[in-house]
Design a protein around this motif. Structure first.
Motif, PDB file in Angstrom:
ATOM      1  N   LYS A  67       2.286  66.699  40.428  1.00 46.15           N
ATOM      2  CA  LYS A  67       0.920  66.235  40.186  1.00 46.15           C
ATOM      3  C   LYS A  67      -0.019  67.400  39.913  1.00 46.15           C
ATOM      4  N   GLN A  68       0.333  68.577  40.407  1.00 41.97           N
ATOM      5  CA  GLN A  68      -0.399  69.801  40.085  1.00 41.97           C
ATOM      6  C   GLN A  68       0.440  70.984  40.557  1.00 41.97           C
ATOM      7  N   GLY A  69       0.129  72.160  40.023  1.00 43.73           N
ATOM      8  CA  GLY A  69       0.972  73.319  40.323  1.00 43.73           C
ATOM      9  C   GLY A  69       0.256  74.432  41.051  1.00 43.73           C
ATOM     10  N   ASP A  70      -0.822  74.088  41.799  1.00 44.94           N
ATOM     11  CA  ASP A  70      -1.528  75.135  42.521  1.00 44.94           C
ATOM     12  C   ASP A  70      -0.694  75.623  43.703  1.00 44.94           C
ATOM     13  N   LYS A  71      -1.160  76.679  44.328  1.00 45.87           N
ATOM     14  CA  LYS A  71      -0.396  77.329  45.398  1.00 45.87           C
ATOM     15  C   LYS A  71      -0.132  76.383  46.564  1.00 45.87           C
ATOM     16  N   ALA A  72      -1.146  75.609  46.940  1.00 45.40           N
ATOM     17  CA  ALA A  72      -0.988  74.695  48.081  1.00 45.40           C
ATOM     18  C   ALA A  72       0.096  73.664  47.803  1.00 45.40           C
ATOM     19  N   THR A  73       0.126  73.151  46.576  1.00 44.33           N
ATOM     20  CA  THR A  73       1.143  72.160  46.221  1.00 44.33           C
ATOM     21  C   THR A  73       2.533  72.781  46.224  1.00 44.33           C
ATOM     22  N   ARG A  74       2.664  73.973  45.648  1.00 47.74           N
ATOM     23  CA  ARG A  74       3.971  74.632  45.579  1.00 47.74           C
ATOM     24  C   ARG A  74       4.533  74.925  46.972  1.00 47.74           C
ATOM     25  N   GLN A  75       3.638  75.155  47.937  1.00 48.84           N
ATOM     26  CA  GLN A  75       4.085  75.506  49.287  1.00 48.84           C
ATOM     27  C   GLN A  75       4.168  74.296  50.212  1.00 48.84           C
ATOM     28  N   ASN A  76       3.839  73.125  49.710  1.00 47.10           N
ATOM     29  CA  ASN A  76       3.895  71.912  50.517  1.00 47.10           C
ATOM     30  C   ASN A  76       5.349  71.632  50.908  1.00 47.10           C
ATOM     31  N   PRO A  77       5.645  71.509  52.199  1.00 43.34           N
ATOM     32  CA  PRO A  77       7.038  71.269  52.618  1.00 43.34           C
ATOM     33  C   PRO A  77       7.649  70.023  51.998  1.00 43.34           C
ATOM     34  N   PHE A  78       6.824  68.992  51.752  1.00 41.51           N
ATOM     35  CA  PHE A  78       7.340  67.781  51.109  1.00 41.51           C
ATOM     36  C   PHE A  78       7.904  68.113  49.733  1.00 41.51           C
ATOM     37  N   ILE A  79       7.132  68.862  48.939  1.00 43.36           N
ATOM     38  CA  ILE A  79       7.582  69.229  47.588  1.00 43.36           C
ATOM     39  C   ILE A  79       8.840  70.081  47.659  1.00 43.36           C
ATOM     40  N   ILE A  80       8.859  71.043  48.573  1.00 42.58           N
ATOM     41  CA  ILE A  80      10.023  71.930  48.702  1.00 42.58           C
ATOM     42  C   ILE A  80      11.274  71.132  49.023  1.00 42.58           C
ATOM     43  N   GLU A  81      11.175  70.185  49.959  1.00 44.37           N
ATOM     44  CA  GLU A  81      12.334  69.394  50.362  1.00 44.37           C
ATOM     45  C   GLU A  81      12.778  68.419  49.266  1.00 44.37           C
ATOM     46  N   VAL A  82      11.805  67.792  48.600  1.00 44.80           N
ATOM     47  CA  VAL A  82      12.147  66.888  47.499  1.00 44.80           C
ATOM     48  C   VAL A  82      12.871  67.654  46.393  1.00 44.80           C
ATOM     49  N   LEU A  83      12.320  68.806  46.010  1.00 46.28           N
ATOM     50  CA  LEU A  83      12.940  69.611  44.959  1.00 46.28           C
ATOM     51  C   LEU A  83      14.337  70.053  45.359  1.00 46.28           C
ATOM     52  N   SER A  84      14.510  70.380  46.635  1.00 52.38           N
ATOM     53  CA  SER A  84      15.835  70.759  47.122  1.00 52.38           C
ATOM     54  C   SER A  84      16.829  69.626  46.896  1.00 52.38           C
ATOM     55  N   GLY A  85      16.418  68.394  47.220  1.00 49.70           N
ATOM     56  CA  GLY A  85      17.290  67.246  47.008  1.00 49.70           C
ATOM     57  C   GLY A  85      17.614  67.026  45.538  1.00 49.70           C
ATOM     58  N   VAL A  86      16.600  67.162  44.677  1.00 50.36           N
ATOM     59  CA  VAL A  86      16.816  67.012  43.231  1.00 50.36           C
ATOM     60  C   VAL A  86      17.790  68.080  42.732  1.00 50.36           C
ATOM     61  N   TYR A  87      17.570  69.342  43.132  1.00 52.49           N
ATOM     62  CA  TYR A  87      18.428  70.440  42.676  1.00 52.49           C
ATOM     63  C   TYR A  87      19.878  70.211  43.093  1.00 52.49           C
ATOM     64  N   ILE A  88      20.075  69.806  44.341  1.00 54.04           N
ATOM     65  CA  ILE A  88      21.435  69.594  44.851  1.00 54.04           C
ATOM     66  C   ILE A  88      22.164  68.542  44.019  1.00 54.04           C
ATOM     67  N   GLU A  89      21.491  67.432  43.762  1.00 51.57           N
ATOM     68  CA  GLU A  89      22.130  66.338  43.024  1.00 51.57           C
ATOM     69  C   GLU A  89      22.369  66.708  41.563  1.00 51.57           C
ATOM     70  N   CYS A  90      21.385  67.344  40.935  1.00 53.53           N
ATOM     71  CA  CYS A  90      21.543  67.738  39.532  1.00 53.53           C
ATOM     72  C   CYS A  90      22.642  68.789  39.373  1.00 53.53           C
ATOM     73  N   LYS A  91      22.683  69.737  40.275  1.00 50.77           N
ATOM     74  CA  LYS A  91      23.720  70.766  40.205  1.00 50.77           C
ATOM     75  C   LYS A  91      25.105  70.152  40.354  1.00 50.77           C
ATOM     76  N   TYR A  92      25.231  69.162  41.230  1.00 43.91           N
ATOM     77  CA  TYR A  92      26.514  68.481  41.428  1.00 43.91           C
ATOM     78  C   TYR A  92      27.010  67.862  40.124  1.00 43.91           C
ATOM     79  N   HIS A  93      26.071  67.381  39.303  1.00 44.69           N
ATOM     80  CA  HIS A  93      26.429  66.758  38.026  1.00 44.69           C
ATOM     81  C   HIS A  93      26.340  67.744  36.860  1.00 44.69           C
ATOM     82  N   ASP A  94      26.215  69.038  37.179  1.00 50.06           N
ATOM     83  CA  ASP A  94      26.166  70.092  36.157  1.00 50.06           C
ATOM     84  C   ASP A  94      24.925  69.978  35.281  1.00 50.06           C
ATOM     85  N   TYR A  95      23.802  69.586  35.887  1.00 51.96           N
ATOM     86  CA  TYR A  95      22.519  69.553  35.185  1.00 51.96           C
ATOM     87  C   TYR A  95      21.597  70.617  35.770  1.00 51.96           C
ATOM     88  N   ALA A  96      20.817  71.238  34.889  1.00 52.49           N
ATOM     89  CA  ALA A  96      19.786  72.176  35.325  1.00 52.49           C
ATOM     90  C   ALA A  96      18.470  71.420  35.498  1.00 52.49           C
TER      91      ALA A  96
END
Length: 334
Positions: A67-96
Motif C-alpha cells: 500500500k506504500q513503501g515508506d520506512k514504517a511500512t517496510r519495517q512493519n512486522p506484519f509486512i515482513i512476515e507476509v513477505l516471508s510466507g510469499v517468498y517461501i512459497e514462490c521459491k518452492y515453485h521456482d518463482y522469483a
C-alpha cells in the motif's frame, strides 16, 4: 561466451529444443532434458532470462504490491512476515518475486504499469484490500492475474486470503470485557482499509452487546499526535482502562507515548493489539495480541497466485486463516 547453439551442438539437438528445456516444456522427453541440463552444467551455462521473457512472456516472477513503501511500512512486522510466507512459497515453485517501493499511490501505479508493459511479472499479490482501488482496477483492465491479502468487497471474482477480522476483534474485545474493562479506546490507522473497518466493527458490536460505549481515534503513524490525544484524556480525567491498537506499529507508538507521560502498563492502563510479532512479545511489557498468522497468509497467497498464472484449478475464492489471542503482561484481571 557460451550460447544456446553451443549447448545444442554438444547435445546433438536443435537450439529450439534447448530453449524448450530451459522454459520447462513438458513435451521434451526426460532423457533429453537430463542430457541438455548436464551439458549446460558442464559448460556452466546461465540462461538469459530477460531474453527468454521477451520471447515467451513468462518471467517466472510474481509482483508484490504494497500500500506504500515508506520506512514504517517496510519495517512493519506484519509486512515482513507476509513477505516471508510469499517468498517461501514462490521459491518452492521456482518463482522469483519483486515488490513495489513507491511511497505514494501515483508512484506505485507507475511501477505496476512498467512491470506489466515489460512483461516482468506473470501475476501480482496485493497486500491490502481497499474499495475502488486504482491499482486493482488497473490489473483488471490489463487482465493480469492477481490475489488480494484482505477482505472481498464487491463479490468480485478475485481470490482473497484473509482472517475473519470481525470475529477476531469480537473475541479480543470480549476477552478484555471479561477481565473487567469498562472504558475502551480503539486507536486505528488512517486510510480506507477494509481490515481496519472490520476490526472496528467487531469491537463496536461487542461493546454494544455489553452496553459499553466505544471510543475510536484515527491517526497517522504520529507519536506526537498520540501523545497530544492522551494528554487531553488525562486532563479531562477520561483516560480509558484499555487501549486497543489496530496493528503493531501503532501499538509501539502508544507504548512510547505512555512512557513519556509516565503512565505505566498494566498498573495505570492496559494495552492490546492486532498481529502478534517478536516486537509485541519482547515489548516492555510484553503485549497481549491477536495472532493473525501473517506468514500463513503470505504462503496461501503465493500458492494461489502461482495456481492462477499456471491456469490451475482453485477450489476457493476466499480462504480464511484462523487467529487466536496470546495473553501477556500488558493485560490482567481487575
Amino acid at each position: 561466451m557460451v550460447t544456446i547453439k553451443d549447448i545444442a551442438n554438444a547435445a546433438n539437438v536443435s537450439p529450439s529444443t534447448v530453449s524448450r528445456v530451459i522454459s520447462g516444456n513438458s513435451r521434451i522427453s526426460v532423457a533429453t532434458q537430463e542430457k541438455v541440463k548436464k551439458i549446460m552444467a558442464d559448460f556452466n551455462y546461465q540462461p538469459n532470462h530477460a531474453a527468454r521473457t521477451l520471447i515467451t512472456k513468462k518471467s517466472k516472477t510474481i509482483g508484490i504490491i504494497q500500500k506504500q513503501g515508506d520506512k514504517a511500512t517496510r519495517q512493519n512486522p506484519f509486512i515482513i512476515e507476509v513477505l516471508s510466507g510469499v517468498y517461501i512459497e514462490c521459491k518452492y515453485h521456482d518463482y522469483a518475486t519483486i515488490s513495489t517501493t513507491g511511497e505514494q499511490t501515483s508512484e506505485i501505479i507507475a511501477e505496476v504499469k512498467h512491470l506489466i508493459q515489460s512483461h516482468a511479472v506473470e501475476g501480482f499479490i496485493l497486500l491490502y484490500s481497499k474499495e475502488n482501488d486504482e491499482i486493482a482496477n488497473l490489473l483488471k483492465q490489463h487482465a493480469i492475474p492477481y490475489v488480494v491479502i484482505g477482505k472481498p468487497i464487491n463479490n468480485e471474482n478475485v481470490v482473497h486470503i484473509d482472517n475473519d477480522n470481525i470475529l477476531a476483534s469480537q473475541l479480543l474485545t470480549r476477552y478484555l470485557i471479561d477481565l473487567g474493562h469498562k472504558t475502551f479506546l480503539f486507536l486505528a490507522e488512517m486510510g480506507d482499509y477494509e481490515v481496519v473497518k472490520d476490526r472496528i466493527k467487531g469491537y463496536k458490536q461487542t461493546l454494544k452487546v455489553a452496553n459499553l460505549k466505544p471510543s475510536i481515534m484515527f491517526t497517522d503513524l504520529s507519536r506526537q499526535q498520540i501523545i497530544n490525544h492522551l494528554k487531553a484524556l488525562v486532563t479531562e480525567n477520561a483516560l480509558p482502562t484499555i487501549i486497543i491498537t489496530s496493528d503493531t506499529m501503532l501499538n509501539q507508538l502508544v507504548l512510547s507515548a505512555l512512557y513519556e507521560l509516565n503512565i505505566t502498563i498494566p498498573e495505570d492502563i492496559q494495552t492490546a493489539t492486532f498481529n502478534d510479532s517478536y516486537i509485541s512479545a519482547y515489548a516492555a511489557p510484553p503485549q497481549t495480541a491477536v495472532d493473525i498468522q501473517p506468514q500463513l497468509l503470505g504462503k496461501a497467497a503465493g500458492e494461489s497466485i502461482i495456481k492462477l498464472v499456471k491456469d490451475s484449478h482453485i477450489e476457493y475464492m476466499n480462504k480464511i486463516i484462523p487467529t487466536h489471542i496470546i495473553n501477556r503482561c500488558s493485560t490482567k484481571k481487575f
